[in-house]
Enzyme design. Sequence first.
Site, PDB file in Angstrom:
ATOM      1  N   ALA A 113      80.776  12.891  47.463  1.00 22.80           N
ATOM      2  CA  ALA A 113      78.888  13.372  47.726  1.00 22.80           C
ATOM      3  C   ALA A 113      79.284  15.001  47.903  1.00 22.80           C
ATOM      4  O   ALA A 113      79.635  16.187  47.902  1.00 22.80           O
ATOM      5  CB  ALA A 113      78.420  12.711  48.165  1.00 22.80           C
ATOM      6  N   ASP A 114      77.506  15.163  47.675  1.00 21.58           N
ATOM      7  CA  ASP A 114      77.622  16.983  47.669  1.00 21.58           C
ATOM      8  C   ASP A 114      76.226  16.879  48.586  1.00 21.58           C
ATOM      9  O   ASP A 114      75.124  16.470  47.656  1.00 21.58           O
ATOM     10  CB  ASP A 114      78.043  17.748  47.060  1.00 21.58           C
ATOM     11  CG  ASP A 114      77.397  19.201  47.376  1.00 21.58           C
ATOM     12  OD1 ASP A 114      78.470  20.062  48.015  1.00 21.58           O
ATOM     13  OD2 ASP A 114      76.168  19.843  47.207  1.00 21.58           O
ATOM     14  N   THR A 115      75.284  17.388  49.453  1.00 23.29           N
ATOM     15  CA  THR A 115      74.082  17.600  49.953  1.00 23.29           C
ATOM     16  C   THR A 115      73.919  18.932  49.964  1.00 23.29           C
ATOM     17  O   THR A 115      74.594  19.392  50.843  1.00 23.29           O
ATOM     18  CB  THR A 115      74.555  17.102  51.863  1.00 23.29           C
ATOM     19  OG1 THR A 115      74.659  15.656  51.651  1.00 23.29           O
ATOM     20  CG2 THR A 115      72.705  17.023  51.994  1.00 23.29           C
TER      21      THR A 115
END
Length: 187
Positions: free
Chosen positions: A70-72
């Site tokens: 994931a990447d936020t």
Amino acid sequence: MNFPQIILASKSPRRQELLKLMDLEFRIVLKEVDESYPDDLTPEEVAVYIATQKAKAFDETVGDEIVLTADTIVCIDGQILGKPENAAHAIEMLQLLSGRMHRVITGVCLLYKHQYHSFYDVSEVYFSKLSDEEITTYVNKYQPFDKAGSYGIQERIGLIGIERINGSYTNVVGLPTEKLYRELAKL
């Protein structure tokens, strides 16, 4: 529902805690990945691109497990705010967010049997006006250098400064759990 073993490719304690709260069994495996991205991508595409790049690092070595990456990112006025470089940069970011709405976008990639399943979620976060003292105190005490936009919603600044959210709270924490669960069920 029983899922295959999950490999969480993230050192984020917030993502780890969310998976535990979902009663998902996982193990953590980390790999260094270049998080740069092409300049012509939208913020949503950037989050998915980086999450996918993280998953690609596992493609040759994963068996029947699901790799979760994931990447936020935080986005305001079309500008992507990543993780701050230092305290001054964190203060600058929080001053920019103060009294305004910004978007938090988390891109997620599930790698399973050499197939990539990517999705994203977007939440609108409305900050109240924060004083310079509130911002500086937060940065000095919480050291938010591992957080996009320089803040954690679950920390003091979120408790005193966020007026409302349109969208998923867990997305702002760093993993849209409801969407993740639905996507895992599809696999």
